[in-house]
Each structure stands twice: as C-alpha cells, then as structure tokens.
Design a protein around this motif. Structure first.
Motif, PDB file in Angstrom:
ATOM      1  N   LEU A  36       0.811  -1.215   0.000  1.00  0.00           N
ATOM      2  CA  LEU A  36       0.000   0.000   0.000  1.00  0.00           C
ATOM      3  C   LEU A  36       0.847   1.269   0.000  1.00  0.00           C
ATOM      4  CD1 LEU A  36      -2.693  -1.134   2.587  1.00  0.00           C
ATOM      5  CD2 LEU A  36      -3.122  -0.582   0.185  1.00  0.00           C
ATOM      6  N   GLY A  37       2.157   1.106   0.160  1.00  0.00           N
ATOM      7  CA  GLY A  37       3.014   2.289   0.243  1.00  0.00           C
ATOM      8  C   GLY A  37       3.036   2.914   1.620  1.00  0.00           C
ATOM      9  N   HIS A  38       2.498   2.202   2.629  1.00  0.00           N
ATOM     10  CA  HIS A  38       2.514   2.698   4.015  1.00  0.00           C
ATOM     11  C   HIS A  38       3.799   2.187   4.678  1.00  0.00           C
ATOM     12  CE1 HIS A  38      -2.185   2.500   3.739  1.00  0.00           C
ATOM     13  NE2 HIS A  38      -1.673   3.496   3.030  1.00  0.00           N
ATOM     14  N   PHE A  39       4.898   2.785   4.314  1.00  0.00           N
ATOM     15  CA  PHE A  39       6.190   2.220   4.682  1.00  0.00           C
ATOM     16  C   PHE A  39       6.450   2.279   6.185  1.00  0.00           C
ATOM     17  CE2 PHE A  39       7.506   3.620   0.178  1.00  0.00           C
ATOM     18  CZ  PHE A  39       6.972   2.463  -0.363  1.00  0.00           C
ATOM     19  N   ASP A  40       6.034   3.349   6.853  1.00  0.00           N
ATOM     20  CA  ASP A  40       6.246   3.437   8.299  1.00  0.00           C
ATOM     21  C   ASP A  40       5.437   2.361   9.024  1.00  0.00           C
ATOM     22  OD1 ASP A  40       7.968   5.545   7.942  1.00  0.00           O
ATOM     23  OD2 ASP A  40       6.484   7.090   8.444  1.00  0.00           O
ATOM     24  N   ALA A  41       4.190   2.172   8.597  1.00  0.00           N
ATOM     25  CA  ALA A  41       3.348   1.142   9.222  1.00  0.00           C
ATOM     26  C   ALA A  41       3.917  -0.245   8.959  1.00  0.00           C
ATOM     27  CB  ALA A  41       1.921   1.240   8.695  1.00  0.00           C
ATOM     28  N   ALA A  42       4.442  -0.461   7.767  1.00  0.00           N
ATOM     29  CA  ALA A  42       5.045  -1.758   7.443  1.00  0.00           C
ATOM     30  C   ALA A  42       6.254  -2.016   8.337  1.00  0.00           C
ATOM     31  CB  ALA A  42       5.454  -1.793   5.974  1.00  0.00           C
ATOM     32  N   ALA A  43       7.101  -1.011   8.491  1.00  0.00           N
ATOM     33  CA  ALA A  43       8.287  -1.173   9.332  1.00  0.00           C
ATOM     34  C   ALA A  43       7.893  -1.449  10.781  1.00  0.00           C
ATOM     35  CB  ALA A  43       9.159   0.077   9.244  1.00  0.00           C
ATOM     36  N   ALA A  44       6.841  -0.766  11.268  1.00  0.00           N
ATOM     37  CA  ALA A  44       6.400  -0.979  12.652  1.00  0.00           C
ATOM     38  C   ALA A  44       5.915  -2.408  12.852  1.00  0.00           C
ATOM     39  CB  ALA A  44       5.292   0.013  13.006  1.00  0.00           C
ATOM     40  N   ALA A  45       5.162  -2.933  11.893  1.00  0.00           N
ATOM     41  CA  ALA A  45       4.664  -4.311  12.009  1.00  0.00           C
ATOM     42  C   ALA A  45       5.814  -5.306  12.011  1.00  0.00           C
ATOM     43  CB  ALA A  45       3.688  -4.609  10.870  1.00  0.00           C
ATOM     44  N   LEU A  46       6.774  -5.107  11.134  1.00  0.00           N
ATOM     45  CA  LEU A  46       7.906  -6.025  11.064  1.00  0.00           C
ATOM     46  C   LEU A  46       8.798  -5.903  12.302  1.00  0.00           C
ATOM     47  CD1 LEU A  46       8.763  -5.647   7.279  1.00  0.00           C
ATOM     48  CD2 LEU A  46       7.628  -7.572   8.392  1.00  0.00           C
ATOM     49  N   ASP A  47       8.907  -4.702  12.847  1.00  0.00           N
ATOM     50  CA  ASP A  47       9.670  -4.532  14.087  1.00  0.00           C
ATOM     51  C   ASP A  47       9.031  -5.329  15.228  1.00  0.00           C
ATOM     52  OD1 ASP A  47      11.479  -2.870  12.851  1.00  0.00           O
ATOM     53  OD2 ASP A  47      10.583  -1.009  13.596  1.00  0.00           O
ATOM     54  N   GLY A  74      13.340  -6.878   3.527  1.00  0.00           N
ATOM     55  CA  GLY A  74      14.054  -6.616   2.283  1.00  0.00           C
ATOM     56  C   GLY A  74      13.141  -6.061   1.209  1.00  0.00           C
ATOM     57  N   VAL A  75      11.917  -6.614   1.120  1.00  0.00           N
ATOM     58  CA  VAL A  75      10.940  -6.110   0.152  1.00  0.00           C
ATOM     59  C   VAL A  75      10.576  -4.662   0.473  1.00  0.00           C
ATOM     60  CG1 VAL A  75       8.590  -6.407  -0.711  1.00  0.00           C
ATOM     61  CG2 VAL A  75      10.047  -8.410  -0.343  1.00  0.00           C
ATOM     62  N   LEU A  76      10.413  -4.370   1.760  1.00  0.00           N
ATOM     63  CA  LEU A  76      10.091  -3.005   2.180  1.00  0.00           C
ATOM     64  C   LEU A  76      11.211  -2.045   1.808  1.00  0.00           C
ATOM     65  CD1 LEU A  76       8.624  -0.776   3.749  1.00  0.00           C
ATOM     66  CD2 LEU A  76       9.607  -1.727   5.857  1.00  0.00           C
ATOM     67  N   LEU A  77      12.439  -2.404   2.112  1.00  0.00           N
ATOM     68  CA  LEU A  77      13.567  -1.534   1.782  1.00  0.00           C
ATOM     69  C   LEU A  77      13.676  -1.319   0.274  1.00  0.00           C
ATOM     70  CD1 LEU A  77      16.148  -3.023   4.304  1.00  0.00           C
ATOM     71  CD2 LEU A  77      15.180  -0.708   4.381  1.00  0.00           C
ATOM     72  N   HIS A  78      13.389  -2.352  -0.485  1.00  0.00           N
ATOM     73  CA  HIS A  78      13.395  -2.222  -1.944  1.00  0.00           C
ATOM     74  C   HIS A  78      12.360  -1.188  -2.379  1.00  0.00           C
ATOM     75  CE1 HIS A  78      12.930  -4.378  -6.103  1.00  0.00           C
ATOM     76  NE2 HIS A  78      13.488  -3.194  -6.201  1.00  0.00           N
ATOM     77  N   ALA A  79      11.156  -1.303  -1.830  1.00  0.00           N
ATOM     78  CA  ALA A  79      10.090  -0.362  -2.203  1.00  0.00           C
ATOM     79  C   ALA A  79      10.449   1.071  -1.829  1.00  0.00           C
ATOM     80  CB  ALA A  79       8.782  -0.772  -1.527  1.00  0.00           C
ATOM     81  N   GLN A  80      11.276   1.223  -0.798  1.00  0.00           N
ATOM     82  CA  GLN A  80      11.710   2.558  -0.374  1.00  0.00           C
ATOM     83  C   GLN A  80      12.901   3.070  -1.177  1.00  0.00           C
ATOM     84  OE1 GLN A  80      12.086   1.238   3.831  1.00  0.00           O
ATOM     85  NE2 GLN A  80      10.853   3.031   4.327  1.00  0.00           N
TER      86      GLN A  80
END
Length: 691
Positions: free
Chosen positions: A275-286, A303-309
């Motif tokens: 969805l492009g909600h990168f902060d929320a994605a990082a929080a969930a993975l943390d 890794g997928v998240l960092l790629h998208a960023q």
C-alpha cells in the motif's frame, strides 16, 4: 428364608436410597446363590460404575448379557462401562445390540446419538454419520443431536451437508456456542484449502471462494482471531491489500498464541508495503522481530520493504541474509534477484533467478520476474519466453470467457491450418497496446506467408477508433463488441507476439509512424492561434494512472509520476508554450502550473483525439505513460522521464529506444528524486530550440 426376588427388591431399595454398601452386600449374596442371575449382575454392574470400578462393571455387565442376551438394558450397561473405560468401539457395539433388541424404546434416540458419538471416537466416521442421522430421525427436535451430526459430517468431508446442519442448529437456537464455533471452523478450513489451491493455481477463483468463506466466519464469530487472519490472507491472494490490512489489524488485538501474532504481523508488514505505508510496514515487522528474533520471513519482507523505499543496498544485504538462512526457499532468492536487477547487476540477478528456479521450477512469479530482468538486459529471446508465464501469476486480469474458448495461436508454422482467422486481443495497459499494435500491421502485411485469412484486433475501447484508422487490413472490433467464437479460429494475446515471431533487439519492427491520427487541420489552426509565431508547442504529461485497484501498478505509478511543480525549471525555455496532455486525477495540478499551460484535455475523449493533437506538436515531454508510446508511434519527438527502476522496455543504460526512433530517455538519477532530471530536461529544452 427370603426369596431371591425379595432379596433383590431389598437391595434395589438400598441402591435407590444411596445405601450402596448395603445394596452391594445383598447383590453379592444373591450371586453366591445364583451366579447367573441377570438382573443382579446388571444392577451390581451399575453400582460398580457409580463407585468408580469400571473394569469390574464391564465384567459384570458382560456376564449379565450372557445370562440374558435379550435384555436391551444389560447391553446399555455394558456400553456404559466401556465408555467409562474409554473403549468407544465396545460402547458402540453394546448400544447397537440394545437398539437391535428394542429399536422403539423411549431411549432409542439417545442410544443412537451415543452410538454415533462412540463410532466417531473409534474412527468409524461413516458409521457415525449413519447412526447420528438415525438419531436425528428419531428425535428431530433435539438440537444437540443435530449439532453432533453436523460435526460428524464435517469429519466425513461432507462439508455442504455439515454447513446446512450447523445453519439449521443456529436457525433454531441463535448463538449456539458449539454450532457457531464449528461452522466458523468449517468455513475457515475450507478457506485454508482454497488458499492452498490458489497458491498452486494462481488466479482469482480459489482466492475468491476463500475470501467468501472467511468473511462468513468473521460475520458469524467476529471475536475469533483466526477468522480475521484468514480473511486477510484471502484478500492478499486477491491482490486487495487495503481490506487485507484492515482484516489483519482487526485480528491483532484478539486473543491468540504469540506464534499467530508473528504471522499476522509479517503479513501486515507485507500488505502495508504494497500500500506504500512504509512506516506502518516497518512498525509491524519490528514487532514481529521483537516477538521472534531472527525469523527469516521477517528478513524477507523487510528486504521487500527496503526495496520499495529505494534503499537498494540495504535491501540486498538483508535479502542475502534471508536467502543464506533458508537455502531451500525460492522467495528470498527471487526478491534478491529483483533488487540486484534494480542495482544494475544483471549477471548477479540472473544467477539468483536461476537458483530460485532450481528450487521452484514451476513457480510463475520467478519466471515472471526473470522475464522483466532479461528484457531489461536486452536478452529478448529468454525474456519473451519467460514473459509467457505472466498469465499464471494471478496478477493479470482473467481472460474473458468468450476468448478463452478459442485455441491460442502458436506462431508461424505451429500447426495452424492455412486460412486461419486470427484474433489479437489487447492486455494490460493502453501503452502496451500502443507499443505492440505494430505487430498487427506486421501480421497483416505477411498474412499469406503466415497462412492467415483474416486478422482481427480487440483493443481497449479508448483505442479502438485509433486502431481502426491505423491498421488497414485488420478487422478492429468496435468498442463494446462481443466476441463471437464462430468468427475466429484462434486467438493470441498482443504481448505474446514478440515471442511467437522471435523478436530480437535487431529485429524489433520499428517503422514509425505506424499510427494514423484523424484529420489534424482543426488542431493546427487552434495551435496557430494559441502559440505565438516562433514559439514551440510542447505537449506535457506529468502523471500516470494511479490504478488504486492494482497495488503493484499503484506503487509503480507513485515512482513514475512527477508532481507538476517539480517541472518548474522547464519555464526557463521561454520560446515554449506548453500544451497539457494530462488526463485523470493528476490533471488537477494544471490549475497551479509553474508556467503557462494550455489545457484542451476536456476535448480529448479517446486516443484518436489525443493523437490528432500530438501529431501537431513540436515535442512531447512525458513520464512513462501511454502518451509516450502514442507520440513515438506517431513518429513525433518525445522525451521520456524514466524512473530509477525503469521499465524493461527502455533497456539498460540507453538514451534512445529501438522501439521508437524519435524517443529520447531521461533517467532518474536517485530513487524518488526528480530534481536533477527536471533540470537536465530544462537545460536541453533551452539548448535545443529545434525541438
């Protein structure tokens, strides 16, 4: 001396009054005199059951049935003793004998229910179903018996019957805890089965069914975490990340094991990334990492998240760790390969894709990603072959049933009879159709050589009129026309033609222009009035189609689109009058353009209208959208702003394109930063007044 009957009555009186010790003494004295006295054996067996001596009770009940095998009650006592000992097969046997002796007994329904439950416990589920159906027939108003039948039907795999039975229980007694729990479980198990099938056979069929079943479970039992989690998975499989994220968020606060929480958080991190909600994605993975440090799936999704960023080096490092930690899992390898591709390491990407394919040779996603990498690297032969896997990834729209009935054309010399009536059909976006429409013209020019009697073309409605104008010898179906299978012998997806015809870099058909606009005199006159003499008319497109229903495309669009304000340096070209060609939501930015901007887009109703205007312009500057292909196919000069992870069709490290001789590429230098690109375009626009 008292008779046996008198003694038995006395013992029975003590038994009923709870004086079990006195009753037992009398029972045993009777048996000393008459060891085969059936009633005494049976009653003493009952007493032993009451006092926790099930083994002795079973022996006594067995002796009672031997003494009087026709007494149904004795067989029931034996079944009671077997149940107390945890011997369900023996319990079922005793109850079956009782029912055979007295099928119309008042207790027959209860006996059948017990027998059914015992048979189920013994593992004979078909017999359990038969027994419980008989119990329901004997006591049709007994809800608990119906619930037992539904459970047995579930175990027997008769899910439709089971669901109907559970639904009937809930109709009669809304909120019945067992039926609520079990019906939700039944639906969730079915959903899991369909999700497994969806993973094996990508497409929307199984995932749609899974989502429907999971939604039913959520509606029935909204406090159940598993229901929300499985609904989230089903919606992920349907490529619906926004509702999937909502379902997963609802699952998180509900009770459940920590392992379940980690799974939910990992999936939530994935969909938030989509969805492009990168902060929320990082929080969930943390959170997932904190609960289960070192979990490989967390590494993979991070890794997928960092790629998208656009944090490609970090993504490559983490995905390398994930791939090394799970050498038998193709997913980190595939993701790593894609990152390496975007880092410009074509050789490294190919190595990783091949490793992934060695682990999962039939995995469509790996073939699909590899196809894009090989096409980008200029290896068209491999790229086109791998590109054929696209329809198995589940990412493409399903084929219309009217097309699906037609056999697919394999290309020249592939057993197609002479006189074949071939229907080409568009797929994916308007730009793809504009780029590959050249193959329709190519086939029409070589129809006799390829054994084709007729070539049809089913294009998107917005392109149909332009295609009809541009492709003599091709039957372009009008917008909204239904495909009649009887009119065609075979079909071929438009974007399969490069593979079918063996296109290489050296043989790309590029006889531009290959599109013909409608009459342009009206636009020429309007431009003459709107653009002062000596000034250039330059068309401008700054945004793509956001495609909110397609999360992958939506993320790409965020990277390929340029806020109009970022193009402010173009105002330095004082001899240019910009003409908006922007349609869709980004067009609203025209109201605050950083330079004068003529906007006639309200009169552009399809691509034929746009083509007529573009044909009159001196230059088109555009991001990677359909207008770039339109201008190139019309033979007009076009400058294309390409994102850092540019589309495969623009190849690697080229400023030109073999697809369009008049196209010039401006590549983004840094991920999500168009500043330098805009300055370079502005500089060249000022320095090249001929454009």
């Amino acid at each position: 001396m008292a008779s046996i009957a008198d003694a038995l009555n006395e013992a029975l009186r003590h038994h009923r009054e709870g004086a079990l010790d006195f009753a037992e003494v009398i029972y045993r004295r009777i048996l000393e005199v008459a060891p085969a006295e059936g009633d005494t054996l049976n009653l003493l067996a009952v007493l032993c059951l009451q006092t926790g001596r099930a083994d002795e009770a079973l022996d006594l009940a067995g002796r009672a049935t031997q003494a009087n095998p026709g007494a149904a009650a004795f067989h029931v006592t034996r079944a009671d003793a077997a149940a107390a000992l945890g011997r369900p097969a023996l319990e079922a046997e005793g109850l079956g004998q009782a029912l055979a002796l007295d099928p119309h007994a008042p207790q027959a329904a209860g006996w059948q229910r017990r027998r059914g439950r015992a048979l189920a416990a013994a593992g004979d589920v078909p017999a359990a179903v038969r027994a419980l159906k008989a119990a329901v027939a004997l006591a049709p108003d007994d809800i608990d018996t119906l619930d037992d039948l539904a459970v047995a039907l579930t175990r027997a795999g008769l899910t439709d019957e089971a669901a109907a039975a559970f639904a009937e229980v809930l109709r009669r007694r809304p909120g019945h805890a067992g039926a609520t729990r079990n019906l939700a479980s039944l639906w969730l198990n079915q959903a899991a089965s369909h999700l497994a099938d969806a993973a094996k056979f990508p497409g929307i069929h199984h995932a749609t069914i899974a989502a429907t079943l999971a939604r039913r479970a959520v509606d029935l039992d909204p406090g159940r975490r598993e229901a929300w989690a499985r609904l989230g998975l089903a919606l992920m499989a349907l490529n619906q990340p926004a509702p999937a994220a909502d379902a997963l968020r609802r699952a998180l606060p509900l009770p459940g094991a920590p392992a379940e929480t980690v799974e939910i958080l990992i999936n939530l991190g994935f969909v938030e990334t989509r969805l492009g909600h990168f902060d929320a994605a990082a929080a969930a993975l943390d959170q997932a990492e904190a609960l289960e440090p070192g979990r490989v799936e967390v590494l993979n999704h991070r890794g997928v998240l960092l790629h998208a960023q656009g944090r490609l080096s970090e993504a490559a490092e983490i995905l390398t760790r994930a791939a090394d930690a799970t050498p038998d899992d193709h997913r980190p390898l595939t993701n790593l390969a894609t990152v390496l591709k975007d880092l410009g390491d074509d050789r490294g990407a190919e190595t990783r894709y091949l490793q992934a394919l060695a682990l999962a040779p039939e995995e469509p996603a790996v073939h699909w990603q590899r196809s894009l990498a090989r096409l980008l690297a200029g290896d068209l032969a491999t790229g086109w072959q791998e590109y054929e896997w696209r329809h198995q990834t589940g990412q493409m729209p399903p084929l219309d049933p009217t097309l699906a009935v037609l056999p697919e054309w394999g290309g020249p010399g592939r057993m197609a009879p002479a006189g074949t009536r071939l229907l080409l059909h568009a797929e994916q976006g308007h730009g793809d159709t504009l780029q590959f429409a050249r193959y329709a013209a190519l086939l029409a020019g070589a129809a006799d050589r390829f054994g084709l009697a007729q070539i049809g073309f089913l294009a998107q409605p917005a392109l149909a009129r332009l295609m009809a104008l541009s492709l003599p010898g091709v039957t372009v179906l009008p917008p909204g026309a239904a495909v009649n299978a009887a009119d065609w012998d075979a079909r071929v997806p438009l974007m399969s033609l490069p593979h079918r015809l063996g296109t290489t870099l050296e043989t790309i058909p590029a006889p531009c222009p290959y599109l013909t606009p409608p009459p342009v005199d009206g636009w020429r006159a309007r431009l003459a009035r709107a653009v002062p003499a000596g000034m250039r008319a330059v068309g401008l497109v700054w945004g793509g189609d956001p495609r909110p229903d397609d999360p992958v495309s939506a993320l790409i669009d965020r990277r390929r689109s340029v806020p109009l304000a970022v193009l402010a340096p173009l105002a330095a070209a004082t001899d240019v009058r910009f003409i908006s060609l922007q349609k869709g939501a980004p067009a609203a930015q025209a109201a605050t353009a950083p330079f004068p901007l003529v906007d006639w887009t309200g009169e552009l109703h399809d691509f034929a209208d746009t083509a007529a205007l573009v044909a009159c312009l001196d230059l088109v500057i555009t991001v990677d959208t359909a207008v770039a292909h339109l201008a190139g196919a019309l033979g007009r000069p076009v400058w294309l702003l390409s994102r850092a992870d540019g589309c495969w069709r623009w190849l690697r490290d080229r400023a030109d394109s073999p697809w369009y001789p008049t196209l010039r590429l401006y590549r983004q230098e840094s991920w999500d930063d168009w500043t330098a690109t805009a300055r370079q375009v502005a500089s060249d626009l000022v320095a090249n007044p001929s454009h």
